[in-house]
Design a protein around this motif. Structure first.
Motif, PDB file in Angstrom:
ATOM      1  N   ASP A 299      12.132  13.260  54.753  1.00  0.00           N
ATOM      2  CA  ASP A 299      13.071  12.385  55.438  1.00  0.00           C
ATOM      3  C   ASP A 299      12.790  12.406  56.951  1.00  0.00           C
ATOM      4  N   SER A 300      12.440  13.595  57.480  1.00  0.00           N
ATOM      5  CA  SER A 300      12.099  13.671  58.907  1.00  0.00           C
ATOM      6  C   SER A 300      10.672  13.201  59.163  1.00  0.00           C
ATOM      7  N   PHE A 301       9.818  13.301  58.143  1.00  0.00           N
ATOM      8  CA  PHE A 301       8.411  12.905  58.304  1.00  0.00           C
ATOM      9  C   PHE A 301       8.046  11.879  57.228  1.00  0.00           C
ATOM     10  N   PRO A 302       8.596  10.668  57.317  1.00  0.00           N
ATOM     11  CA  PRO A 302       8.367   9.719  56.216  1.00  0.00           C
ATOM     12  C   PRO A 302       6.897   9.338  56.046  1.00  0.00           C
ATOM     13  N   MET A 303       6.077   9.550  57.114  1.00  0.00           N
ATOM     14  CA  MET A 303       4.662   9.167  56.982  1.00  0.00           C
ATOM     15  C   MET A 303       3.833  10.259  56.320  1.00  0.00           C
ATOM     16  N   MET A 304       4.463  11.380  55.984  1.00  0.00           N
ATOM     17  CA  MET A 304       3.673  12.496  55.467  1.00  0.00           C
ATOM     18  C   MET A 304       3.268  12.285  54.010  1.00  0.00           C
ATOM     19  N   PRO A 361      21.552  30.473  67.282  1.00  0.00           N
ATOM     20  CA  PRO A 361      20.255  30.290  67.935  1.00  0.00           C
ATOM     21  C   PRO A 361      19.411  29.264  67.183  1.00  0.00           C
ATOM     22  N   GLN A 362      19.082  28.164  67.857  1.00  0.00           N
ATOM     23  CA  GLN A 362      18.248  27.144  67.222  1.00  0.00           C
ATOM     24  C   GLN A 362      17.160  26.722  68.190  1.00  0.00           C
ATOM     25  N   ALA A 363      16.140  26.071  67.667  1.00  0.00           N
ATOM     26  CA  ALA A 363      15.080  25.580  68.541  1.00  0.00           C
ATOM     27  C   ALA A 363      14.747  24.155  68.137  1.00  0.00           C
ATOM     28  N   SER A 364      14.367  23.357  69.112  1.00  0.00           N
ATOM     29  CA  SER A 364      13.856  22.038  68.733  1.00  0.00           C
ATOM     30  C   SER A 364      12.347  22.115  68.860  1.00  0.00           C
ATOM     31  N   VAL A 365      11.680  21.738  67.780  1.00  0.00           N
ATOM     32  CA  VAL A 365      10.232  21.892  67.697  1.00  0.00           C
ATOM     33  C   VAL A 365       9.603  20.515  67.602  1.00  0.00           C
ATOM     34  N   THR A 366       8.599  20.272  68.429  1.00  0.00           N
ATOM     35  CA  THR A 366       7.920  18.974  68.363  1.00  0.00           C
ATOM     36  C   THR A 366       6.578  19.159  67.677  1.00  0.00           C
ATOM     37  N   ILE A 367       6.364  18.385  66.623  1.00  0.00           N
ATOM     38  CA  ILE A 367       5.146  18.513  65.819  1.00  0.00           C
ATOM     39  C   ILE A 367       4.368  17.212  65.933  1.00  0.00           C
ATOM     40  N   ARG A 368       3.042  17.341  66.097  1.00  0.00           N
ATOM     41  CA  ARG A 368       2.223  16.131  66.152  1.00  0.00           C
ATOM     42  C   ARG A 368       1.738  15.830  64.747  1.00  0.00           C
ATOM     43  N   ILE A 369       2.030  14.627  64.270  1.00  0.00           N
ATOM     44  CA  ILE A 369       1.541  14.224  62.950  1.00  0.00           C
ATOM     45  C   ILE A 369       0.941  12.842  63.136  1.00  0.00           C
ATOM     46  N   VAL A 374       7.051  14.160  66.272  1.00  0.00           N
ATOM     47  CA  VAL A 374       8.351  14.217  65.602  1.00  0.00           C
ATOM     48  C   VAL A 374       9.039  15.503  66.041  1.00  0.00           C
ATOM     49  N   THR A 375      10.305  15.415  66.408  1.00  0.00           N
ATOM     50  CA  THR A 375      11.029  16.618  66.823  1.00  0.00           C
ATOM     51  C   THR A 375      12.051  16.979  65.749  1.00  0.00           C
ATOM     52  N   ILE A 376      12.060  18.239  65.363  1.00  0.00           N
ATOM     53  CA  ILE A 376      13.016  18.680  64.341  1.00  0.00           C
ATOM     54  C   ILE A 376      13.789  19.876  64.877  1.00  0.00           C
ATOM     55  N   LYS A 377      14.933  20.142  64.262  1.00  0.00           N
ATOM     56  CA  LYS A 377      15.747  21.298  64.639  1.00  0.00           C
ATOM     57  C   LYS A 377      15.548  22.393  63.607  1.00  0.00           C
ATOM     58  N   VAL A 378      15.235  23.604  64.049  1.00  0.00           N
ATOM     59  CA  VAL A 378      15.070  24.704  63.089  1.00  0.00           C
ATOM     60  C   VAL A 378      15.814  25.938  63.605  1.00  0.00           C
ATOM     61  N   ALA A 379      16.038  26.878  62.692  1.00  0.00           N
ATOM     62  CA  ALA A 379      16.670  28.137  63.094  1.00  0.00           C
ATOM     63  C   ALA A 379      15.691  28.937  63.942  1.00  0.00           C
ATOM     64  N   ALA A 380      16.220  29.680  64.902  1.00  0.00           N
ATOM     65  CA  ALA A 380      15.341  30.480  65.754  1.00  0.00           C
ATOM     66  C   ALA A 380      15.891  31.893  65.846  1.00  0.00           C
ATOM     67  N   GLY A 381      15.063  32.798  66.379  1.00  0.00           N
ATOM     68  CA  GLY A 381      15.484  34.188  66.503  1.00  0.00           C
ATOM     69  C   GLY A 381      16.278  34.410  67.774  1.00  0.00           C
ATOM     70  N   MET A 407       4.166  25.311  58.208  1.00  0.00           N
ATOM     71  CA  MET A 407       5.169  26.358  57.996  1.00  0.00           C
ATOM     72  C   MET A 407       6.452  26.016  58.755  1.00  0.00           C
ATOM     73  N   MET A 408       6.297  25.427  59.910  1.00  0.00           N
ATOM     74  CA  MET A 408       7.473  25.048  60.705  1.00  0.00           C
ATOM     75  C   MET A 408       8.296  24.002  59.942  1.00  0.00           C
ATOM     76  N   GLN A 409       7.595  23.068  59.257  1.00  0.00           N
ATOM     77  CA  GLN A 409       8.325  22.063  58.475  1.00  0.00           C
ATOM     78  C   GLN A 409       9.115  22.740  57.349  1.00  0.00           C
ATOM     79  N   SER A 410       8.459  23.670  56.638  1.00  0.00           N
ATOM     80  CA  SER A 410       9.147  24.360  55.540  1.00  0.00           C
ATOM     81  C   SER A 410      10.305  25.192  56.057  1.00  0.00           C
ATOM     82  N   HIS A 411      10.092  25.797  57.214  1.00  0.00           N
ATOM     83  CA  HIS A 411      11.086  26.693  57.798  1.00  0.00           C
ATOM     84  C   HIS A 411      12.399  25.954  58.048  1.00  0.00           C
TER      85      HIS A 411
END
Length: 1010
Positions: A299-304, A361-369, A374-381, A407-411
């Motif tokens: 849903d976040s990466f419809p082109m995948m 604690p969360q992080a916004s991660v930008t992934i190049r595809i 695409v920027t997603i929100k994931v849990a962080a330490g 791994m970041m996508q799965s996380h």
């Protein structure tokens, strides 16, 4: 299976009309599902009622299951929900209990469950032992519902403990009390008073007590079959996966950005793999319950690429043999889930930023595809984030960047399992991933005989002698929000891992001491509903699982078709998303080594050309050799080459593979080596005579051959070994080699037959270096506990004394581990965390850490002394040594040295020193005869490898008793074989050939001529 159709629910068609209008309704204090209604009671302990399990729109099929459970509940019957693996059955049971406001007692059964976990367990308080009720007894007396999960995991004959409780609601307890059913108890109350019944120790079982059992159908899935008397006491209900249209509705609601057609193709593919036909092909079930998580990523990466996402859920390329792969590929084609030109894979993580919303604690991660970001929100330490590629020890290669992005996508949605061969860098990737997100890591090394208690909680005694429970690192990590690395999950028994399923699926856990961990949203809701503080919930031992808590499991690829090593079963598939870490391609491997080690490029190119040639060869021997040349080993070889550039590359490779010249391995190595047109460099044996090898000590330096090292200043002089040792060239060469690796900071592994002088070499080596040693000998019954601690009782208290291992770590001594191949490999595996990560958890809760920076005020921490080293001794694998293959499992982490019997002239020189008065011809005869016997042993004609130790013993005898003949002295060794006729023939023939008279008959005349 197969008897009951899973397609249309014909039996319920008349109901569904009623249900569409009101699936279930709450009127006052009555719950109705269709025409069945249940009167609610106010729970005594509302914190034990499940929360937040019922979703807003309950699927029709689930409503029908709930209605059936309610019917059985009204009848007072216990139910058994049977069906394929996954969280669905548990979720339905919990939804029912939430709906009817019932308190729950949950226990996950495993192969370690005993009757004390179900009935009563003894604890000691203030010096008195007494019994504490466990889940089944608590549920019976308090009128709760007992949820038993995983009946097929429990060992046979454990569950019959519950038979009478299920049937007649009766049970005799260990502390003398007797549980009695409500009707009989109430009848007795008419004639007797309550105080009388209490005096007789009779306890009433509440009429609201019910049992819900959850299990897999055996056979079809592995496990213990149901005991007939137990089975007959339950009413069964098949909880199959949700019907297609319910699943589809759920997936549409999760993935609004994906085309509906794509979602239905994905679901059709998944349901096909769960059908009857697939299971006859031997394909494990597709984990349907993980689909919503995958759709969330898409849903976040419809082109995948969808095919790629399928591989994360169902890694069929490493899971199945050729036929299975073809079958899955066929299904993918049928539903058009082949990759189209437009579908992409993620390339890399571009940046990571911290988000601070509502204290989570969360992080916004930008992934190049592809070309997009695409920027997603994931849990962080909880630690500060690290930009990707910031770590200086981590070399970014393209495939690693892509793996980390995936791994970041799965996380974002689920826990991860990283699969890859030995020494390919799984731990490094996982650590880098954790650093990027600011996680604290909790490495947990898993081993084969690990029990559920080792995973969750262990008993220990307090200083006053009371018993208490200590939470394992895993549970603490869940409370503190760390990233847990479960290293070696392929080794653990499936029946033990079952206790983690609920933690992984639902983030909930019930522990042995009665405390419960709840998912954060459920915990918050409970807090609001009961209007209580965290303190009060803590007093009732209820804790929230930290929202950042995640698990990364590390595993080696399953062995296809093997019974023991095919660990990746249908149940396991529901727990994680799987990422396969392929071995590095040549260019990337060169890049990694070049950036980590300065080494001559031509030597490196040769080494890698050879390694990749080996990896491509189909020959099984070559394959096993390639496994021992992992990236980790290549780095080690390169470090040596950079330090000692004149080193011979061929000998470095044979050393890493532990092949001896007579070996079949050597012929394979040789042919590949020659095939690449490389010369083998100078043969060592000719150059031996010209160099005079000596171990000399001068002005505080030790010099062996061409290598010198400063002599250690030892505090504990009495621990430095001192041994009778006669120098000979061959042993000096081994020591020179050992010294090179020792100076590079490696831990050493010496492998050789019996009696070739491994212990002598090590003792002499440490004596020359003046290093104190700690010594441990392993054996069949060595356990992880005995390796690390030795419990003893002082004044009625259990006190743990440090084992040699812990002493060596603390004081910086050299730990010599002898007979390492005799201990079970799952035990010696814990040495891996110590050598590799420099971390290890001891049985008494203390922890060994490598870096003093990691201590920051933590208690119970032992910092590894910088001088600590390990030298491990083992026999070579295979017959006639009856040990385990230590080299196969752990050879990768040590620098390996093969120790052989000395060459004839070295051996002769040594024997002269042992027997100065023994005539020279006799010594020569012995050396020649034993040389021949060893050749026969290498060719496999005789089993026993005769060693130097035996010759030395013969010579010692002749030196002390010169009047006795050679024939009687030789018998000291060969009488072992006097009852094996074939062997005796060969021996006599060989010994006679060299003029050693043994068992001579008048017919053997040729002896006299000599």
């Amino acid at each position: 299976p197969g008897a009951m159709p899973h397609t249309p629910y014909v039996w319920f068609s008349y109901l569904s009309i009623v249900m569409v209008v009101f699936p279930y309704s709450l009127l006052g204090d009555t719950v109705s599902i269709g025409d069945v209604s249940y009167k609610l009671k106010t729970p005594k302990n509302p914190e034990l009622v499940p929360q937040n399990y019922i979703s807003d729109s309950v699927a029709q099929s689930v409503v029908q299951h709930l209605r059936w459970i309610m019917q059985k509940d009204l009848l007072g019957q216990d139910v058994f929900l049977i069906g394929p693996p996954g969280p669905l059955r548990r979720s339905i049971a919990m939804q029912y209990l939430e709906l009817t406001q019932r308190e729950v007692e949950y226990i996950a059964l495993s192969r370690d469950t005993t009757e004390t976990d179900l009935k009563q367990r003894r604890e000691i308080r203030a010096g008195t032992a007494f019994y504490i009720d466990q889940c089944a007894v608590r549920a019976a007396t308090e009128g709760r519902t007992l949820v038993l999960e995983g009946l097929e995991k429990a060992e046979r004959n454990v569950l019959p403990v519950l038979n009478n409780l299920l049937e007649n609601r009766e049970m005799q307890l260990e502390d003398g009390r007797f549980l009695m059913s409500a009707e009989r108890y109430d009848k007795l109350l008419q004639d007797h008073t309550k105080t009388e019944l209490d005096a007789w120790k009779i306890v009433r079982v509440s009429e609201n007590f019910r049992v819900i059992a959850l299990g897999l159908p055996v056979p079809r899935y592995s496990g213990n079959p149901l005991d007939p008397p137990l089975r007959s006491r339950f009413q069964a209900r098949d909880i199959y996966y949700l019907p297609f249209k319910d699943q589809l509705k759920l997936l549409y609601s999760v993935g609004a950005n994906i085309s509906a057609e794509k979602v239905s193709q994905l679901l059709s593919f998944a349901t096909t793999l769960c059908s009857q036909e697939s299971s006859t092909l031997g394909l494990p079930d597709f984990p349907l319950d993980s689909l919503p998580a995958a759709v969330q990523i898409l849903d976040s990466f419809p082109m995948m690429s969808i095919k790629h996402a399928v591989q994360w859920l169902y890694p069929y390329t490493i899971l199945l043999g050729h036929e299975g792969k073809m079958a899955v590929e066929g299904v993918l084609k049928r539903f058009q889930i082949q990759d189209s030109g437009s579908s992409m894979l993620p390339k890399e993580i571009l940046r990571v930023e911290r988000l601070n919303e509502n204290d989570v604690p969360q992080a916004s991660v930008t992934i190049r595809i592809a070309e997009r970001e695409v920027t997603i929100k994931v849990a962080a330490g909880t630690r500060p984030l690290n930009q990707p590629c910031a770590s200086e020890h981590f070399i970014q290669t393209l495939s690693h960047k892509q793996l980390l992005a995936e791994m970041m996508q799965s996380h974002m949605v689920k826990d991860i399992c990283l699969i890859g061969g030995k020494g390919c860098g799984k731990t490094v990737i996982a650590k880098n991933f954790a650093e990027t997100l600011g996680y604290n890591i909790e490495p947990i090394m898993l081993y084969q005989d690990m029990t559920a208690r080792d995973l969750l909680q262990q008993r220990y005694t307090l200083p006053n002698g009371d018993t208490a429970w200590r939470s394992s690192p895993l549970v603490n990590a869940a409370l503190e929000g760390k990233l847990v690395l479960l290293d070696g999950i392929h080794r653990v028994n499936v029946g033990t891992l079952a206790v983690l399923q609920r933690l992984i699926h639902d983030r909930e856990l019930s522990l042995y001491d009665g405390s419960r961990l709840l998912r954060e949203d459920r915990y918050m809701r409970l807090k609001e509903e009961l209007q209580v503080s965290d303190e009060q919930l803590r007093e009732r031992s209820i804790f929230p699982v930290h929202p950042s808590f995640r698990i990364i499991a590390l595993a080696e690829p399953p062995v296809i078709g093997s019974t023991t090593q095919q660990w990746l079963g249908p149940e396991f598939l529901t727990m994680f998303f799987f990422h396969y870490m392929k071995p590095l391609v040549k260019s990337e491997e060169i890049q990694v080594i070049k950036e980590m080690v300065r080494v001559k490029p031509e030597a490196l190119d040769k080494l890698l050309l050879f390694t990749h040639k080996l990896r491509e060869t189909q020959d099984p021997t070559a394959q096993s050799l390639a496994a021992s040349l992992s990236t980790r080993q290549l780095l080690r070889i390169s470090r040596r080459l950079s330090q000692y550039p004149n080193e011979n590359l061929h000998s470095a490779v044979t050393k890493a593979c532990l092949s001896s010249p007579q070996d079949i391995k050597d012929t394979v190595l040789h042919s590949v080596w020659a095939g690449l047109g490389f010369s083998e460099g100078c043969a060592t044996s000719n150059s031996l005579s010209c160099v005079k090898y000596l171990g000399e000590v001068a002005s505080g330096f030790l010099r062996i051959g061409a290598v010198s090292a400063p002599i250690y200043n030892a505090h504990e002089k009495m621990k430095v070994p001192d041994v009778l040792f006669y120098d000979n060239i061959q042993h000096m060469i081994v020591m020179e080699d050992m010294l090179k690796d020792f100076l590079l900071g490696e831990h050493l592994l010496l492998v050789g037959n019996q009696g070739v002088g491994k212990n002598k070499i090590v003792d002499r080596f440490l004596h020359l270096l003046n290093r104190p040693r700690e010594y441990m000998q392993l054996h069949r019954d060595t356990t992880v506990q005995t390796l690390t601690l030795q419990p003893s009782v002082k004044d009625g208290l259990i006190v743990y004394e440090d084992s040699p291992l812990v002493k060596a770590v603390k004081l910086g001594h050299v730990l010599v581990v002898d007979e390492a191949d005799k201990a079970p490999t799952n035990v010696t595996c814990i040495l891996k965390t110590l050598v590799e990560n420099g971390e290890m958890i001891l049985a008494d809760g203390r922890r060994i850490v490598a870096n003093s920076a990691n201590v920051n005020g933590r208690e119970n921490v032992i910092v590894i002394h910088p001088d600590f080293r390990m030298i491990v001794l083992a026999n070579r694998p295979g017959f006639p040594f009856l040990g385990n293959d230590f080299f196969g499992t752990l050879g990768d982490i040590f620098s390996c040295h093969a120790v052989d019997n000395p060459k004839p002239h070295s051996e002769l020189e040594m024997l002269r020193q042992y027997g100065p008065n023994v005539p020279e011809p006799i010594l020569q005869k012995l050396v020649a005869a034993f040389g021949e016997l060893r050749r026969l042993a290498d060719q496999g004609i005789i089993n026993y490898p005769y060693s130097t130790r035996e010759v030395v013993n013969i010579v010692k005898h002749l030196q002390k008793f010169p009047t006795e003949g050679l024939s009687s002295a030789v018998r000291n060794v060969f009488d072992f074989d006097s009852y094996n006729n074939d062997m005796r023939e060969i021996l006599m023939k060989t010994l006679h050939k060299y003029g050693i008279p043994i068992g001579a008959k008048p017919t053997s005349v040729q002896l006299a001529k000599e």
